[in-house]
Design a protein around this motif. Structure first.
Motif, PDB file in Angstrom:
ATOM      1  N   THR B  78       0.887  -1.196  -0.050  1.00  0.00           N
ATOM      2  CA  THR B  78      -0.068   0.042   0.192  1.00  0.00           C
ATOM      3  C   THR B  78       0.987   1.189  -0.018  1.00  0.00           C
ATOM      4  N   LEU B  79       0.666   2.348  -1.069  1.00  0.00           N
ATOM      5  CA  LEU B  79       1.651   3.248  -1.351  1.00  0.00           C
ATOM      6  C   LEU B  79       0.802   4.529  -0.500  1.00  0.00           C
ATOM      7  N   LEU B  80       1.189   5.293   0.243  1.00  0.00           N
ATOM      8  CA  LEU B  80       0.908   6.563   0.765  1.00  0.00           C
ATOM      9  C   LEU B  80       1.505   7.545   0.234  1.00  0.00           C
ATOM     10  N   LEU B  81       1.127   8.346  -0.784  1.00  0.00           N
ATOM     11  CA  LEU B  81       1.775   9.568  -1.418  1.00  0.00           C
ATOM     12  C   LEU B  81       1.052  10.656  -0.937  1.00  0.00           C
ATOM     13  N   ALA B  82       1.846  11.694  -0.621  1.00  0.00           N
ATOM     14  CA  ALA B  82       1.383  13.217  -0.503  1.00  0.00           C
ATOM     15  C   ALA B  82       1.319  13.754  -1.768  1.00  0.00           C
ATOM     16  N   LEU B  83       0.050  14.344  -1.933  1.00  0.00           N
ATOM     17  CA  LEU B  83      -0.447  14.538  -3.285  1.00  0.00           C
ATOM     18  C   LEU B  83       0.604  15.373  -4.235  1.00  0.00           C
ATOM     19  N   PRO B  84       1.323  14.797  -5.295  1.00  0.00           N
ATOM     20  CA  PRO B  84       2.141  15.711  -5.986  1.00  0.00           C
ATOM     21  C   PRO B  84       1.401  16.632  -7.048  1.00  0.00           C
ATOM     22  N   ARG B  85       2.297  17.497  -7.239  1.00  0.00           N
ATOM     23  CA  ARG B  85       1.701  18.614  -8.067  1.00  0.00           C
ATOM     24  C   ARG B  85       1.153  18.102  -9.515  1.00  0.00           C
ATOM     25  N   ASN B 103      -2.536  -0.843  -4.516  1.00  0.00           N
ATOM     26  CA  ASN B 103      -3.344   0.366  -3.524  1.00  0.00           C
ATOM     27  C   ASN B 103      -2.598   1.475  -3.410  1.00  0.00           C
ATOM     28  N   LEU B 104      -3.096   2.737  -3.524  1.00  0.00           N
ATOM     29  CA  LEU B 104      -2.622   4.053  -3.627  1.00  0.00           C
ATOM     30  C   LEU B 104      -3.450   4.815  -2.839  1.00  0.00           C
ATOM     31  N   VAL B 105      -2.696   5.737  -1.904  1.00  0.00           N
ATOM     32  CA  VAL B 105      -3.700   6.860  -0.824  1.00  0.00           C
ATOM     33  C   VAL B 105      -2.807   7.853  -1.346  1.00  0.00           C
ATOM     34  N   LEU B 106      -3.436   8.899  -1.650  1.00  0.00           N
ATOM     35  CA  LEU B 106      -3.325  10.083  -2.180  1.00  0.00           C
ATOM     36  C   LEU B 106      -3.673  11.117  -0.980  1.00  0.00           C
ATOM     37  N   LEU B 107      -2.628  11.556  -0.168  1.00  0.00           N
ATOM     38  CA  LEU B 107      -2.625  12.009   1.192  1.00  0.00           C
ATOM     39  C   LEU B 107      -2.351  13.509   1.296  1.00  0.00           C
ATOM     40  N   ASN B 108      -3.093  14.364   2.065  1.00  0.00           N
ATOM     41  CA  ASN B 108      -2.626  15.630   2.386  1.00  0.00           C
ATOM     42  C   ASN B 108      -1.388  15.787   3.269  1.00  0.00           C
ATOM     43  N   SER B 109      -0.656  16.698   3.172  1.00  0.00           N
ATOM     44  CA  SER B 109       0.559  17.119   3.832  1.00  0.00           C
ATOM     45  C   SER B 109       0.775  18.486   4.343  1.00  0.00           C
ATOM     46  N   TYR B 110       1.329  18.785   5.201  1.00  0.00           N
ATOM     47  CA  TYR B 110       1.606  20.500   5.191  1.00  0.00           C
ATOM     48  C   TYR B 110       2.321  21.089   4.103  1.00  0.00           C
ATOM     49  N   ARG B 111       3.112  20.217   3.346  1.00  0.00           N
ATOM     50  CA  ARG B 111       3.704  21.027   2.290  1.00  0.00           C
ATOM     51  C   ARG B 111       3.093  20.634   0.862  1.00  0.00           C
ATOM     52  N   ASP B 185      10.407  -9.645   1.924  1.00  0.00           N
ATOM     53  CA  ASP B 185       9.419 -10.584   1.933  1.00  0.00           C
ATOM     54  C   ASP B 185       7.975 -10.057   2.601  1.00  0.00           C
ATOM     55  N   GLY B 186       7.080 -10.496   2.041  1.00  0.00           N
ATOM     56  CA  GLY B 186       5.981  -9.914   2.716  1.00  0.00           C
ATOM     57  C   GLY B 186       5.420  -8.468   2.438  1.00  0.00           C
ATOM     58  N   PRO B 187       4.143  -8.176   2.939  1.00  0.00           N
ATOM     59  CA  PRO B 187       3.650  -6.768   2.673  1.00  0.00           C
ATOM     60  C   PRO B 187       4.312  -5.571   3.296  1.00  0.00           C
ATOM     61  N   VAL B 188       4.192  -4.469   2.407  1.00  0.00           N
ATOM     62  CA  VAL B 188       4.809  -3.217   2.954  1.00  0.00           C
ATOM     63  C   VAL B 188       3.715  -2.210   2.807  1.00  0.00           C
ATOM     64  N   THR B 189       3.806  -1.297   3.702  1.00  0.00           N
ATOM     65  CA  THR B 189       3.205  -0.083   3.759  1.00  0.00           C
ATOM     66  C   THR B 189       4.197   1.120   3.633  1.00  0.00           C
ATOM     67  N   LEU B 190       4.198   1.857   2.682  1.00  0.00           N
ATOM     68  CA  LEU B 190       5.441   2.839   2.321  1.00  0.00           C
ATOM     69  C   LEU B 190       4.899   4.282   2.030  1.00  0.00           C
ATOM     70  N   ALA B 191       5.189   5.325   2.783  1.00  0.00           N
ATOM     71  CA  ALA B 191       4.592   6.592   2.629  1.00  0.00           C
ATOM     72  C   ALA B 191       5.843   7.341   2.153  1.00  0.00           C
ATOM     73  N   ILE B 192       5.447   8.219   1.034  1.00  0.00           N
ATOM     74  CA  ILE B 192       6.425   9.221   0.465  1.00  0.00           C
ATOM     75  C   ILE B 192       5.883  10.516   0.563  1.00  0.00           C
ATOM     76  N   GLY B 193       6.907  11.373   0.896  1.00  0.00           N
ATOM     77  CA  GLY B 193       6.481  12.859   1.110  1.00  0.00           C
ATOM     78  C   GLY B 193       6.394  13.698  -0.014  1.00  0.00           C
ATOM     79  N   PRO B 194       5.852  14.958   0.098  1.00  0.00           N
ATOM     80  CA  PRO B 194       5.899  15.916  -0.790  1.00  0.00           C
ATOM     81  C   PRO B 194       7.288  16.358  -1.258  1.00  0.00           C
ATOM     82  N   GLU B 195       7.296  17.142  -2.272  1.00  0.00           N
ATOM     83  CA  GLU B 195       8.473  17.944  -2.666  1.00  0.00           C
ATOM     84  C   GLU B 195       8.664  18.822  -1.105  1.00  0.00           C
TER      85      GLU B 195
END
Lengths: 235, 235
Positions: B78-85, B103-111, B185-195
């Motif tokens: 499951t990939l959490l991504l701060a909403l890109p431009r 599975n992709l979650v587009l997430l808000n972030s301060y930046r 091995d096995g499932p991952v939940t990864l969060a990647i931040g904004p610029e």
């Protein structure tokens, strides 16, 4: 722009820089910088450090620069890439510079459309512009060497064996090949094909020059995605 | 387009398909297909296989379809991504679909700039269009699930712990953190931040939800490059 790249000609004193070009516009419009701000800078081909923005006027910015840190290490790789289509080429050049590839060879291949060689994006000034964007993105100061090889056979027969010698030589190619290795030690020579892949003759010639076919799974990736994925896996 | 994606509504008989939209144009102009050609096809959400082009006219194409193979496996992530431009968002959606993220979650972030949430590229039809391009590129038939979370705190506090449970939870963040692991091995939940990255408060909240900070080296990568690099390294 995560790093403001300076050139020797920007210096008006030992630690003083005046900017008037797109970097000034960037400071004004994107950075929204103000006098007193501290900005990450790097000298093209040299050290990185910090600058104080002494003065920001409509027509120029003056900075005081302190350079102290070396740029990040490059990856130990020579990347051979079948010339991508022009729009992709620009992004690939940025990506290659950002990822830290020091040597890039843009190579002809049977499946490279002839018209791709006519693009203005291959002109040295345009190539340099995209590489600089990649360096600014990643915070690096050292431009990759880019060479352009319009003839596959003479390059692969006459020059590639010397490039590939004493390196791990790999050619990315879909099919029944071993998966691309991970986290390798030592230098690599990696060839990535055009959309549609290398033709069998080309894979054979690349193998003769010391490059072993490896694959990256069933999914067909765009060239720029494949470049990033292979580099991330190898290093 | 490396795979022609079909939908149930395209079928006029058990193995007969009529196409009239952009896929017809693609067959005519890019594929330069002719009657008798064999074309790789997939049923959206279903099997992949081959089609014979029975008839290609100005206004429609008729194909006979044989579906036999399952689509490639998805990555267990499951990939959490701060909403890109917005411009980057489209390429990221294509890339995520091509790489096999289910599975992709587009997430808000301060930046994340507030204006990014207004883009028409977030409308379901536009998101779907980019995902389909990614599936066609990579040869996959299964659309990723994309969810849009405009409020960071309630999502991370109330929903993320259940998503991250029994997975390797990671948040990509530059700094003095361990490097991102390889070949897990096995499932991952990864969060990647904004610029510009997550702010410390966000890293803390993500950590409370079970995600450990990891870094990917000194170089600052664009979001789309970071997504590809992290996925290639993890799997």
């Amino acid at each position: 722009m995560n790093l403001l790249l300076l050139e020797p000609s920007d210096f008006v004193g030992e630690d003083r820089v005046i900017l008037r070009d797109r970097r000034l516009t960037h400071l004004q419009q994107v950075h929204r910088a103000e006098a007193g701000d501290r900005i990450r800078v790097g000298l093209l081909g040299g050290l990185m450090g910090e600058a104080s923005l002494l003065r920001l006027a409509a027509a120029e910015a003056e900075l005081q620069v302190r350079l102290s840190q070396p740029p990040p290490a490059k990856l130990p790789i020579t990347l051979l890439l079948a010339l991508p289509r022009p729009k992709m080429l620009r992004r690939v050049l940025q990506g290659v510079a950002a990822m830290g590839v020091p040597n890039l060879v843009l190579l002809n291949s049977y499946r490279v459309e002839k018209s791709f060689w006519q693009t203005p994006f291959l002109e040295p000034a345009s190539v340099r512009e995209q590489l600089l964007l990649g360096l600014e993105q990643a915070r690096d100061t050292v431009l990759p060497q880019v060479s352009i090889e319009t003839r596959f056979k003479p390059f692969v027969e006459d020059r590639l064996p010397a490039i590939a010698r004493d390196t791990l030589g790999l050619v990315g190619h879909p099919g029944e090949f071993p998966p691309c290795p991970r986290a390798v030690d030592g230098p690599v020579t990696l060839a990535i094909g055009p959309e549609g892949g290398w033709i069998p003759y080309e894979v054979e010639k690349l193998a003769d020059a010391g490059l072993t076919p490896v694959q990256l799974g069933e999914r067909i990736l765009r060239v720029e995605t494949a470049v990033t994925a292979l580099l991330a896996r190898l290093f």
